[in-house]
Design an enzyme around this catalytic site. Structure first.
Site, PDB file in Angstrom:
ATOM      1  N   GLU A  42       0.784  -1.256   0.096  1.00  0.00           N
ATOM      2  CA  GLU A  42      -0.095  -0.023   0.045  1.00  0.00           C
ATOM      3  C   GLU A  42       0.812   1.414  -0.046  1.00  0.00           C
ATOM      4  OE1 GLU A  42      -3.232  -0.222   2.735  1.00  0.00           O
ATOM      5  OE2 GLU A  42      -3.534  -2.494   1.975  1.00  0.00           O
TER       6      GLU A  42
HETATM    7  C1  LIG Z   1       2.681  -9.967   0.142  1.00  0.00           C
HETATM    8  C2  LIG Z   1       2.408  -8.796  -0.954  1.00  0.00           C
HETATM    9  C3  LIG Z   1       0.939  -8.404  -0.989  1.00  0.00           C
HETATM   10  C4  LIG Z   1       0.620  -7.583  -2.035  1.00  0.00           C
HETATM   11  N1  LIG Z   1      -0.830  -7.308  -2.109  1.00  0.00           N
HETATM   12  C5  LIG Z   1      -0.989  -6.587  -3.454  1.00  0.00           C
HETATM   13  C6  LIG Z   1      -2.395  -6.653  -3.566  1.00  0.00           C
HETATM   14  O1  LIG Z   1      -3.240  -7.167  -3.101  1.00  0.00           O
HETATM   15  N2  LIG Z   1      -2.646  -6.019  -4.812  1.00  0.00           N
HETATM   16  C7  LIG Z   1      -1.909  -5.271  -5.296  1.00  0.00           C
HETATM   17  O2  LIG Z   1      -2.035  -4.598  -6.709  1.00  0.00           O
HETATM   18  N3  LIG Z   1      -0.479  -5.259  -5.304  1.00  0.00           N
HETATM   19  C8  LIG Z   1      -0.111  -5.883  -4.131  1.00  0.00           C
HETATM   20  N4  LIG Z   1       1.136  -5.934  -3.967  1.00  0.00           N
HETATM   21  C9  LIG Z   1       2.246  -5.472  -4.531  1.00  0.00           C
HETATM   22  C10 LIG Z   1       2.854  -4.172  -3.605  1.00  0.00           C
HETATM   23  O3  LIG Z   1       1.665  -3.016  -3.480  1.00  0.00           O
HETATM   24  C11 LIG Z   1       4.081  -3.614  -4.234  1.00  0.00           C
HETATM   25  O4  LIG Z   1       5.135  -4.644  -3.878  1.00  0.00           O
HETATM   26  C12 LIG Z   1       4.545  -2.409  -3.844  1.00  0.00           C
HETATM   27  O5  LIG Z   1       3.595  -1.334  -4.307  1.00  0.00           O
HETATM   28  C13 LIG Z   1       5.879  -2.140  -4.307  1.00  0.00           C
HETATM   29  O6  LIG Z   1       6.182  -2.354  -5.609  1.00  0.00           O
HETATM   30  P1  LIG Z   1       7.278  -3.364  -6.181  1.00  0.00           P
HETATM   31  O7  LIG Z   1       7.419  -4.155  -5.125  1.00  0.00           O
HETATM   32  O8  LIG Z   1       7.159  -3.665  -7.556  1.00  0.00           O
HETATM   33  O9  LIG Z   1       8.552  -2.275  -6.023  1.00  0.00           O
HETATM   34  P2  LIG Z   1       9.262  -1.341  -6.847  1.00  0.00           P
HETATM   35  O10 LIG Z   1       8.285  -0.206  -7.296  1.00  0.00           O
HETATM   36  O11 LIG Z   1      10.055  -1.740  -7.782  1.00  0.00           O
HETATM   37  O12 LIG Z   1      10.216  -0.416  -5.668  1.00  0.00           O
HETATM   38  C14 LIG Z   1      11.453  -1.207  -5.316  1.00  0.00           C
HETATM   39  C15 LIG Z   1      11.988  -0.162  -4.249  1.00  0.00           C
HETATM   40  O13 LIG Z   1      12.402   1.156  -4.929  1.00  0.00           O
HETATM   41  C16 LIG Z   1      11.787   2.083  -4.408  1.00  0.00           C
HETATM   42  N5  LIG Z   1      11.213   3.179  -5.186  1.00  0.00           N
HETATM   43  C17 LIG Z   1      10.503   2.844  -6.358  1.00  0.00           C
HETATM   44  N6  LIG Z   1      10.169   4.035  -7.081  1.00  0.00           N
HETATM   45  C18 LIG Z   1      10.732   4.968  -6.369  1.00  0.00           C
HETATM   46  C19 LIG Z   1      10.831   6.607  -6.337  1.00  0.00           C
HETATM   47  N7  LIG Z   1      10.081   6.900  -7.540  1.00  0.00           N
HETATM   48  N8  LIG Z   1      11.756   7.204  -5.596  1.00  0.00           N
HETATM   49  C20 LIG Z   1      12.295   6.489  -4.516  1.00  0.00           C
HETATM   50  N9  LIG Z   1      12.244   5.225  -4.342  1.00  0.00           N
HETATM   51  C21 LIG Z   1      11.253   4.387  -5.114  1.00  0.00           C
HETATM   52  C22 LIG Z   1      10.642   1.617  -3.605  1.00  0.00           C
HETATM   53  O14 LIG Z   1      10.136   2.161  -2.377  1.00  0.00           O
HETATM   54  C23 LIG Z   1      11.313   0.129  -3.080  1.00  0.00           C
HETATM   55  O15 LIG Z   1      12.140   0.328  -2.040  1.00  0.00           O
HETATM   56  C24 LIG Z   1       1.552  -6.959  -2.922  1.00  0.00           C
HETATM   57  C25 LIG Z   1       3.229  -7.101  -2.577  1.00  0.00           C
HETATM   58  C26 LIG Z   1       3.332  -8.016  -1.523  1.00  0.00           C
HETATM   59  C27 LIG Z   1       4.966  -8.597  -1.432  1.00  0.00           C
END
Ligand SMILES: Cc1cc2nc3c(=O)[nH]c(=O)nc-3n(C[C@H](O)[C@H](O)[C@H](O)COP(=O)(O)OP(=O)(O)OC[C@H]3O[C@@H](n4cnc5c(N)ncnc54)[C@H](O)[C@@H]3O)c2cc1C
Length: 630
Positions: free
Chosen positions: A431
């Protein structure tokens, strides 16, 4: 004006992401926000005090429901077994349905329990203190799944169709994330194309990590719909659809396996020519991302509630163990490091609850814009509870690292601290990661400045607009800036807070310092401030600590007013404020004194492989994440 217009230094992809995020923003501040004012150097005590206590009637409703839920969970759910097997037993899911747990926030007229945000969050906190997986099942369904956006944006026909299903135990999910779409929804590849007669939409694409997705009876799916031309510029559209389970073309190829919350049903969902009727569109075409953000304003509050619940559990275990475990002739809670840990747990937990329930109560009461408060509560509580559980693990020593069942097997109390740790870590990621909360809060904090002076920095703005911005700035900034140096909160302004008055004075003084510092950084960096995320992040942390301090003091005053003999609350608020002040000083110091630019250079070199030589002596990555022998 779009934010990206002012930023010549951004790449086209970055501008694209910013434009999509900006397009989804709520642009107006129709109602007051304590935190938004704080960033402008105005400490509005009337917005935080008196603390919005739960009414006795509402509390009684919550107490009664939570009593039944607690009895049911203790009798039917073994959280260690759920963690080991990766399953929440069917009898538990059915029992939760009978209790109305899948319709906690659904209005009574549609068969739901109609709980307030405060009671809903209290229930989630209790469940999270016992079983992280079950809390996530409930919250993914109710906070971001179909019920919440349906409540906010659904048509009457949609509400009549779906709400009663949840009252009977139907479960929902929310599908936004994709393999290349995490924090940045602008890159979304799942598409929805309208049929020529406009009656249906065809969804194609793949969603990742959709919690509850593998079992959900119904889910909200975000998809790109055809772009629209706005002011001669192509504008990306993201639209939300309600999709029923079993719709032809939905495939569930994998269930994902995680470090913690191991009993959630989360996986990949493929959509292959999935046809959805137009009446299943939520709110309207192109409004999907805005819907997600508004839904998250309140939905996001579940995470701080869950974090506070886990922190309370940690405190319960720590206080008992701190007294019981004697080493070197003293209970470990009496050795200074143990004492500091337990004190921090108590004070921080107090502040977490103060922020979460202040914001939740405002949701119930209405009349306030809580987007910043909710984001700060999520940021603060998820980070603080992680620290608390880490401290608990240290306090429990080897027993913290041992699993609950293993401890029980040896005849010891089976506190599953390692499970708590695994379960709580995700709260800093889902979230909106902590970094994304920083960005979101910083953007909103700068909004007043952007709307006043943004056109001055925008090279594309017509001369008339620039002149207007110049006049507005000249009328506003000189007076505002002088006010940012003048104390308005000197004694006896906060006399009503007694011994906590000094902390409220600190918040007042430092809200002006925060506003000044933000302004100075804007002048110093101009549009490039957007790139200095660490500086913005530190200032967001200052704002968050100030909000937490004010909420804790306000809560303590309300508790004392209700129970005049009750001193403990004030002690905890006082302790929290003392600890928070040190962090505020550190964050301010970090704005001017940091290694950010050097770190940027070193990181670039590391990513370019310049330090690859340091990797000698370890097992070399096979480029497949150590796939090993098949
Ligand atoms: C157990 C679990 C449950 C989940 N449930 C859902 C769900 O029900 N529905 C759904 O849609 N999604 C869900 N997700 C997805 C979750 O919301 C995402 O993992 C989250 O939004 C982060 O995206 P990402 O993992 O792709 O990380 P990324 O976006 O790839 O980010 C990786 C890192 O880079 C940092 N980063 C990215 N962009 C920037 C920026 N502009 N500036 C600085 N730092 C940045 C992030 O903070 C993070 O530390 C779930 C994930 C997990 C693991």
């Amino acid at each position: 004006m779009s934010v990206s217009d002012t930023a010549k230094h951004l790449t086209e992809k970055e501008k694209d992401s910013l434009d999509v995020a900006e397009g989804a923003r709520e642009t107006e501040w129709k109602q007051p926000s304590f935190v938004a004012q704080l960033f402008m150097g105005r400490f509005r005590t009337d917005l935080i005090s008196p603390y919005p206590n739960q009414s006795p009637e509402d509390k009684a409703v919550g107490d009664e429901f939570m009593g039944r839920l607690e009895t049911f969970l203790k009798a039917n759910l073994d959280p260690d077994e759920a963690d080991k097997t990766g399953e929440i037993p069917k009898k538990v899911l059915d029992g939760l349905a009978k209790l109305g747990c899948w319709a906690m926030k659904i209005p009574k007229e549609y068969g739901g329990l109609g709980l307030t945000q405060v009671n809903y969050n209290r229930a989630i906190a209790m469940v999270a203190s016992y079983c992280g997986s079950t809390a996530v099942w409930l919250s993914a369904h109710q906070s971001i799944g179909v019920p919440q956006p349906l409540k906010l944006f659904g048509s009457e026909a949609q509400k009549k169709k779906y709400f009663p299903l949840f009252a009977k135990g139907a479960i929902s999910a929310f599908a936004l994330t994709e393999p290349i779409v995490g924090s940045d929804p602008a890159q979304m590849t799942t598409t929805a194309e309208p049929s020529p007669d406009g009656k249906t939409w065809t969804i194609n694409g793949s969603k990742l990590w959709c919690t509850n997705g593998l079992v959900a009876d119904v889910m909200v799916v975000m998809a790109r719909t055809p772009a629209k031309m706005v002011n001669g510029k192509e504008k990306k559209q993201i639209t939300a659809f309600i999709v029923d389970k079993g719709t032809k073309g939905m495939e569930y190829p994998t269930r994902c396996d995680f470090m913690g919350i191991r009993a959630i049903q989360n996986g990949v969902i493929n959509f292959k020519n999935v046809q959805v009727p137009t009446e299943n569109m939520l709110w309207g075409e192109g409004l999907g991302l805005k819907l997600a953000l508004i839904t998250l304003n309140t939905g996001r509050l579940t995470l701080p509630a869950a974090s506070a619940g886990m922190s309370k559990q940690a405190l319960q275990i720590a206080r008992k163990w701190g007294k019981e475990r004697v080493q070197w002739g003293q209970p470990i809670g009496k050795h200074e490091p143990g004492a500091v840990r337990i004190s921090n747990m108590a004070a921080s937990t107090y502040a977490q609850e103060a922020m979460t329930y202040y914001t939740s109560a405002l949701v119930d009461r209405g009349g306030a814009d809580i987007r910043l408060e909710a984001a700060m509560a999520k940021l603060f509580c998820s980070e603080a509870s992680w620290k608390i559980i880490d401290d608990l693990m240290q306090l429990r020593g080897g027993r913290g690292y041992e699993t609950g069942p293993s401890l029980r097997l040896r005849g010891e109390k089976g506190y599953a601290v390692e499970r708590m740790m695994r379960d709580s870590r995700i709260n800093r990621i889902i979230e909106g990661t902590s970094e994304i909360q920083h960005l979101f809060i910083a953007r909103e904090a700068l909004d007043k400045h952007m709307s006043l002076a943004g056109d001055l920095l925008n090279p594309k703005a017509p001369m008339g607009q620039k002149l207007k911005a110049l006049v507005n700035s000249l009328l506003f900034y000189p007076f505002w800036y002088i006010r940012m140096w003048l104390p308005t909160g000197i004694w006896p302004c906060f006399a009503g807070y007694g011994s906590l008055g000094k902390h409220m004075r600190f918040v007042e003084r430092n809200s002006r310092k925060l506003a000044r510092t933000l302004f100075h950084q804007m002048v110093k960096f101009g549009p490039k401030l957007e790139r200095r995320q660490m500086i913005l992040g530190r200032l967001v942390e200052v704002g968050t600590e100030l909000f937490a301090m004010a909420a804790a003091c306000s809560k303590a005053m309300a508790v004392e007013k209700e129970n005049p003999d009750y001193q403990c609350s004030r002690e905890l608020a006082d302790t929290f404020c003392r600890q928070a002040k040190i962090r505020v000083y550190q964050h301010f110091l970090g704005v001017c004194w940091n290694t950010d630019l050097n770190d940027g250079k070193i990181s670039q070199k590391a990513m370019d492989g310049v330090y690859e030589w340091m990797e000698k002596g370890i097992i070399v990555d096979d480029g497949q994440g150590f796939k090993g022998k098949k």
